[in-house]
Design an enzyme around this catalytic site. Structure first.
Site, PDB file in Angstrom:
ATOM      1  N   CYS A 145      27.001  20.235 115.152  1.00  0.00           N
ATOM      2  CA  CYS A 145      28.449  20.414 115.033  1.00  0.00           C
ATOM      3  C   CYS A 145      29.153  19.243 115.717  1.00  0.00           C
ATOM      4  O   CYS A 145      28.534  18.452 116.408  1.00  0.00           O
ATOM      5  CB  CYS A 145      28.872  21.700 115.724  1.00  0.00           C
ATOM      6  SG  CYS A 145      27.940  23.138 115.183  1.00  0.00           S
ATOM      7  N   ARG A 199      29.009  15.635 111.007  1.00  0.00           N
ATOM      8  CA  ARG A 199      28.106  16.431 111.855  1.00  0.00           C
ATOM      9  C   ARG A 199      27.987  17.873 111.352  1.00  0.00           C
ATOM     10  O   ARG A 199      27.218  18.663 111.888  1.00  0.00           O
ATOM     11  CB  ARG A 199      28.608  16.416 113.302  1.00  0.00           C
ATOM     12  CG  ARG A 199      28.792  15.025 113.885  1.00  0.00           C
ATOM     13  CD  ARG A 199      29.448  15.074 115.252  1.00  0.00           C
ATOM     14  NE  ARG A 199      28.531  15.611 116.235  1.00  0.00           N
ATOM     15  CZ  ARG A 199      27.643  14.886 116.910  1.00  0.00           C
ATOM     16  NH1 ARG A 199      27.560  13.589 116.686  1.00  0.00           N
ATOM     17  NH2 ARG A 199      26.827  15.424 117.777  1.00  0.00           N
ATOM     18  N   TRP A 214      28.194  23.270 111.765  1.00  0.00           N
ATOM     19  CA  TRP A 214      27.035  23.398 110.860  1.00  0.00           C
ATOM     20  C   TRP A 214      26.277  24.600 111.395  1.00  0.00           C
ATOM     21  O   TRP A 214      25.736  24.566 112.508  1.00  0.00           O
ATOM     22  CB  TRP A 214      26.162  22.134 110.889  1.00  0.00           C
ATOM     23  CG  TRP A 214      25.045  22.196 109.898  1.00  0.00           C
ATOM     24  CD1 TRP A 214      25.151  22.152 108.535  1.00  0.00           C
ATOM     25  CD2 TRP A 214      23.647  22.337 110.177  1.00  0.00           C
ATOM     26  NE1 TRP A 214      23.919  22.247 107.952  1.00  0.00           N
ATOM     27  CE2 TRP A 214      22.969  22.353 108.939  1.00  0.00           C
ATOM     28  CE3 TRP A 214      22.897  22.424 111.341  1.00  0.00           C
ATOM     29  CZ2 TRP A 214      21.591  22.463 108.837  1.00  0.00           C
ATOM     30  CZ3 TRP A 214      21.522  22.525 111.251  1.00  0.00           C
ATOM     31  CH2 TRP A 214      20.888  22.566 110.010  1.00  0.00           C
ATOM     32  N   ASN A 226      28.582  22.519 120.727  1.00  0.00           N
ATOM     33  CA  ASN A 226      27.600  21.903 119.822  1.00  0.00           C
ATOM     34  C   ASN A 226      26.243  22.050 120.485  1.00  0.00           C
ATOM     35  O   ASN A 226      26.045  21.597 121.611  1.00  0.00           O
ATOM     36  CB  ASN A 226      27.899  20.423 119.587  1.00  0.00           C
ATOM     37  CG  ASN A 226      26.752  19.754 118.826  1.00  0.00           C
ATOM     38  OD1 ASN A 226      26.116  20.391 117.988  1.00  0.00           O
ATOM     39  ND2 ASN A 226      26.458  18.509 119.153  1.00  0.00           N
ATOM     40  N   GLY A 227      25.315  22.712 119.792  1.00  0.00           N
ATOM     41  CA  GLY A 227      23.972  22.865 120.341  1.00  0.00           C
ATOM     42  C   GLY A 227      23.409  24.239 119.999  1.00  0.00           C
ATOM     43  O   GLY A 227      23.986  24.986 119.218  1.00  0.00           O
ATOM     44  N   GLU A 249      11.889   8.692  98.269  1.00  0.00           N
ATOM     45  CA  GLU A 249      13.289   8.575  98.708  1.00  0.00           C
ATOM     46  C   GLU A 249      14.228   8.959  97.569  1.00  0.00           C
ATOM     47  O   GLU A 249      15.215   9.668  97.781  1.00  0.00           O
ATOM     48  CB  GLU A 249      13.573   7.166  99.206  1.00  0.00           C
ATOM     49  CG  GLU A 249      15.022   6.914  99.587  1.00  0.00           C
ATOM     50  CD  GLU A 249      15.592   7.903 100.620  1.00  0.00           C
ATOM     51  OE1 GLU A 249      14.801   8.613 101.283  1.00  0.00           O
ATOM     52  OE2 GLU A 249      16.807   7.979 100.734  1.00  0.00           O
ATOM     53  N   LYS A 296      17.109  11.966  97.651  1.00  0.00           N
ATOM     54  CA  LYS A 296      18.524  11.710  97.304  1.00  0.00           C
ATOM     55  C   LYS A 296      19.001  12.681  96.242  1.00  0.00           C
ATOM     56  O   LYS A 296      20.006  13.361  96.378  1.00  0.00           O
ATOM     57  CB  LYS A 296      18.679  10.274  96.770  1.00  0.00           C
ATOM     58  CG  LYS A 296      18.720   9.186  97.796  1.00  0.00           C
ATOM     59  CD  LYS A 296      19.969   9.139  98.619  1.00  0.00           C
ATOM     60  CE  LYS A 296      19.896   9.745  99.966  1.00  0.00           C
ATOM     61  NZ  LYS A 296      18.825   9.692 100.846  1.00  0.00           N
ATOM     62  N   GLU A 302      19.093  16.422  97.420  1.00  0.00           N
ATOM     63  CA  GLU A 302      20.043  16.826  98.469  1.00  0.00           C
ATOM     64  C   GLU A 302      21.499  16.676  98.051  1.00  0.00           C
ATOM     65  O   GLU A 302      22.372  17.246  98.698  1.00  0.00           O
ATOM     66  CB  GLU A 302      19.788  16.055  99.755  1.00  0.00           C
ATOM     67  CG  GLU A 302      20.095  14.573  99.692  1.00  0.00           C
ATOM     68  CD  GLU A 302      19.928  13.876 101.035  1.00  0.00           C
ATOM     69  OE1 GLU A 302      20.052  14.526 102.086  1.00  0.00           O
ATOM     70  OE2 GLU A 302      19.677  12.663 101.035  1.00  0.00           O
ATOM     71  N   HIS A 359      -3.573  15.556  86.957  1.00  0.00           N
ATOM     72  CA  HIS A 359      -4.426  16.471  87.740  1.00  0.00           C
ATOM     73  C   HIS A 359      -3.708  17.772  88.074  1.00  0.00           C
ATOM     74  O   HIS A 359      -4.117  18.484  88.994  1.00  0.00           O
ATOM     75  CB  HIS A 359      -4.891  15.767  89.017  1.00  0.00           C
ATOM     76  CG  HIS A 359      -5.773  14.584  88.750  1.00  0.00           C
ATOM     77  ND1 HIS A 359      -7.083  14.694  88.348  1.00  0.00           N
ATOM     78  CD2 HIS A 359      -5.502  13.245  88.777  1.00  0.00           C
ATOM     79  CE1 HIS A 359      -7.593  13.502  88.157  1.00  0.00           C
ATOM     80  NE2 HIS A 359      -6.661  12.594  88.412  1.00  0.00           N
ATOM     81  N   LYS A 419      24.982  15.479 108.673  1.00  0.00           N
ATOM     82  CA  LYS A 419      24.555  14.073 108.687  1.00  0.00           C
ATOM     83  C   LYS A 419      23.473  13.847 109.731  1.00  0.00           C
ATOM     84  O   LYS A 419      22.551  13.080 109.509  1.00  0.00           O
ATOM     85  CB  LYS A 419      25.749  13.163 109.002  1.00  0.00           C
ATOM     86  CG  LYS A 419      25.421  11.693 109.044  1.00  0.00           C
ATOM     87  CD  LYS A 419      24.942  11.209 107.708  1.00  0.00           C
ATOM     88  CE  LYS A 419      24.545   9.753 107.727  1.00  0.00           C
ATOM     89  NZ  LYS A 419      23.939   9.317 106.449  1.00  0.00           N
TER      90      LYS A 419
HETATM   91  C1  AGP Z   1      19.131  11.401 104.394  1.00  0.00           C
HETATM   92  O1  AGP Z   1      19.736  11.282 103.085  1.00  0.00           O
HETATM   93  C2  AGP Z   1      19.119  12.791 104.838  1.00  0.00           C
HETATM   94  N1  AGP Z   1      20.448  13.301 104.901  1.00  0.00           N
HETATM   95  C3  AGP Z   1      18.292  13.127 106.047  1.00  0.00           C
HETATM   96  O2  AGP Z   1      16.999  13.339 105.534  1.00  0.00           O
HETATM   97  C4  AGP Z   1      18.150  12.074 107.179  1.00  0.00           C
HETATM   98  O3  AGP Z   1      17.529  10.907 106.708  1.00  0.00           O
HETATM   99  C5  AGP Z   1      17.266  12.698 108.271  1.00  0.00           C
HETATM  100  O4  AGP Z   1      17.920  13.837 108.779  1.00  0.00           O
HETATM  101  C6  AGP Z   1      16.955  11.719 109.403  1.00  0.00           C
HETATM  102  O5  AGP Z   1      18.151  11.380 110.052  1.00  0.00           O
HETATM  103  P1  AGP Z   1      18.112  10.199 111.158  1.00  0.00           P
HETATM  104  O6  AGP Z   1      17.691   8.943 110.435  1.00  0.00           O
HETATM  105  O7  AGP Z   1      19.498  10.150 111.697  1.00  0.00           O
HETATM  106  O8  AGP Z   1      17.089  10.601 112.200  1.00  0.00           O
END
Ligand code: AGP
Length: 593
Positions: free
Chosen positions: A2, A27, A75, A101-102, A470, A474, A477, A493, A588
């Site tokens: 958060c 956040r 969050w 936050n936590g 990757e 993308k 998510e 396979h 994020k």
């Molecule tokens: C990336 O698109 C994602 N939102 C997420 O997987 C991110 O890469 C992951 O949480 C790692 O974050 P960081 O690089 O800040 O540690």
């Protein structure tokens, strides 16, 4: 995770708190709220969803002039996304208002204790337990700083807290453990926030609170405590460079950040190369050379970037492994006797990685940390540190940082092996990336088609499989399409059982040695009605490929293929009408395990 923001003194609270929440939405954005007071009058405003939905609830012309305020964007960890769980939360006697936050690990036992004392709860968050615990302690000893210290002794877990005692609103209290909290020094006011961004336009003087520290601020001064004693402190200056969170005319941060990728690479060249020589710390280079193994720890996109580095190192005979931090934290692996750990984290606050630190430090292993925030928790705990200089990445889905992490790792190893001819290759790669940016409209038709599907494979071999991982993250998510990366040779396979006209594949071709096998595989897919969208390098392209990128030096190929996947993700999401920058359920930076 958060975001919290607060202030005390003479300022436009509505503007500071709401703008601060907007800047902290990366956040988390499940819900948000604001509490303001002048001691006599107060206002508490909450909303499910983003800060935009909260703005309309906070009166443009407040009927009173507040002198203290706190705000929060959430969050959800404990408790659903409901108004009763939305912060600011308050104690049952309405004395304590706070934002948190936590995660409090032992909140249930404390909650049960308080319920036995006759205290009621309106929601089911761990944060409300903190508010009621503090109020309960105050009912025994009315000293707020002593009560906060006592409260901290009871809490197990992470917290960044901004607290208002409604019986005395001339002080804004705070406490910090494991979650980041920054105090900002103002003129006629003082500020706090989860990071520097909400305060960047107001002050450059900060106190970076350490774990276990707490205290209070008034409009004129700040008092810091630790272990029951008031402690002295000094403000540290932090520039606000690279904190640009404006859209600069773009409709979305994701598009802006994809197109910032070339300038990020140029900043890495500027910061780590001088007159064609790398400027890395020589001690660090020696540690790398002498290490018996390189172990990468990361999550998500950062993990995928490290996979490419693993392939490059192994190709040079160096033992290298990459592990998902949340796995490594609980299942350490067999390793050689003198490994160098390399942590990669855009935010520098990822809890799964922080969880791994004790194993590294207790065994006195060497540690290099790479983040995009030099003030982050992981950066502060690093033995060796390298900054990504990517500028703030606001969009929850990481884009420009992927290429930045990859390039910085390759620079580091090129500084030792000196056989990548990297500087020349990077200048060529910048042209490849800029060509994709200039031709992005050609990607839209592919996105329009892919938007119709619920599932897809992303196929690749070797480095193209690293890119496929990757790309799949993308697409998953942000577009909510169930994309899975598959090593193309593995398709037959088992996974090919899923292929049908409703189950297409995206495929990357960058390597000559496997291009033929890749195209054979496509025939197997097409024979079962599956459509294949091929993203190929120019020298390997064939007529019906969906998008062709200029040739990259092979170990840089993921830069371009992943940029195409980023654009695909962006355009598919627009096509589907979803939130590009704030996908559902995500944050994020994931500062909880
Ligand atoms: C990336 O698109 C994602 N939102 C997420 O997987 C991110 O890469 C992951 O949480 C790692 O974050 P960081 O690089 O800040 O540690």
């Amino acid at each position: 995770m958060c975001g919290i923001v607060g202030a005390i003194g003479s300022l436009d609270f509505r503007s500071y708190l709401l703008n601060g929440l907007h800047k902290l939405e990366y956040r988390g954005y499940d819900s948000c709220g604001v509490y303001i007071s002048n001691g006599k009058n107060h206002g508490l405003y909450k909303s499910i969803g983003t800060v935009d939905s909260l703005e309309s609830k906070v009166p443009l012309n407040l009927s009173f002039n507040p002198h203290v305020g706190i705000a929060h964007t959430r969050w959800a960890t404990h408790g659903g996304v409901t108004l009763s769980n939305c912060h600011p939360v308050y104690s049952s006697d309405h004395r304590i208002m706070l934002v948190h936050n936590g995660v409090i690990e032992n909140f249930e036992s404390i909650r049960n204790f308080l319920i036995e004392k006759g205290i009621s709860f309106s929601g089911n968050t761990d944060s409300e337990v903190i508010a009621n615990l503090l109020s309960f302690i105050l009912s025994i000893d009315n000293s707020m700083t002593k009560a906060i210290e006592r409260m901290m002794q009871e809490l197990n877990g992470s917290y960044a807290l901004a607290i208002i005692d409604t019986y005395d609103t001339n002080k804004l209290y705070f406490a910090k453990n494991l979650s980041p909290l920054l105090i900002g020094k103002g003129e006629g006011a003082n500020y706090l926030a989860s990071d520097q961004i909400p305060m960047a336009d107001i002050t450059h003087e900060f106190i970076d609170l350490k774990d276990g520290q707490y205290g209070y601020m008034s409009k004129d001064d700040i008092h810091l405590f630790q272990n029951g004693e008031e402690i002295s402190f000094e403000f540290v200056s932090r520039s606000s460079e690279n904190l640009d969170v404006s859209l600069n005319g773009y409709e979305h941060y994701m598009l802006k950040e994809i197109e910032e990728t070339p300038s990020c690479i140029e900043r890495l060249i500027k910061n780590y190369i001088f007159r064609k020589k790398y400027t890395f710390d020589k001690k660090l280079l020696r540690v790398i050379e002498r290490s018996t193994e390189i172990i990468f720890l990361a999550c998500g996109t950062s993990y995928h970037a490290s996979l490419v580095a693993v392939d490059i190192l192994r190709a040079r005979g160096k033992i290298a492994n990459a592990y998902i931090a949340s796995e490594f934290a609980y299942h350490p692996v067999i390793m050689t006797d003198n490994p160098l750990f390399i942590i990669i984290s855009q935010s520098g606050e990822t809890a799964d990685i922080i969880k791994c630190l004790p194993f590294i430090t207790d065994n006195a292993y060497h540690l290099l940390t790479i983040t995009n925030n030099r003030y982050s928790s992981l950066a502060r705990k690093a033995e060796y540190y390298l900054n990504l200089y990517s500028g703030v990445e606001v969009s929850v889905a990481s884009t420009k940082v992927y290429q930045s992490e990859l390039v910085l790792l390759l620079m580091l190893f090129d500084a030792i092996y000196m056989d990548l001819n990297l500087i020349e290759s990077l200048n060529k790669e910048l042209l490849v990336l800029k060509d994709i940016i200039n031709r992005k409209e050609e990607i839209k038709p592919i996105a329009k088609e892919l938007a119709n599907y619920e599932h897809c494979f992303i196929l690749g071999r070797g480095l193209d499989y690293d890119s496929a991982l990757e790309a799949a993250l993308k697409i998953k998510e942000v577009t909510y399409i169930h994309a899975s990366a598959v090593q193309a040779g593995e398709l037959k396979h088992g996974p090919i059982a899923l292929v049908s006209q409703d189950f297409p594949s995206l495929a990357f071709i960058s390597e000559e040695k496997t291009a033929h096998q890749m195209r054979n595989g496509f025939q197997e897919v097409k024979a079962r009605g599956g459509k294949v969208f091929v993203i190929s390098s120019k020298s390997l392209a064939e007529e019906n490929d969906s998008f062709v990128v200029l040739d990259s030096t092979i170990y840089l190929a993921p830069m371009a293929k992943v940029m195409v996947a980023q654009y695909l993700t962006y355009f598919i999401t627009l096509e589907k009408g979803f939130n590009v920058d704030k996908p559902r359920n995500l944050a994020k930076s994931v500062t909880v395990e």
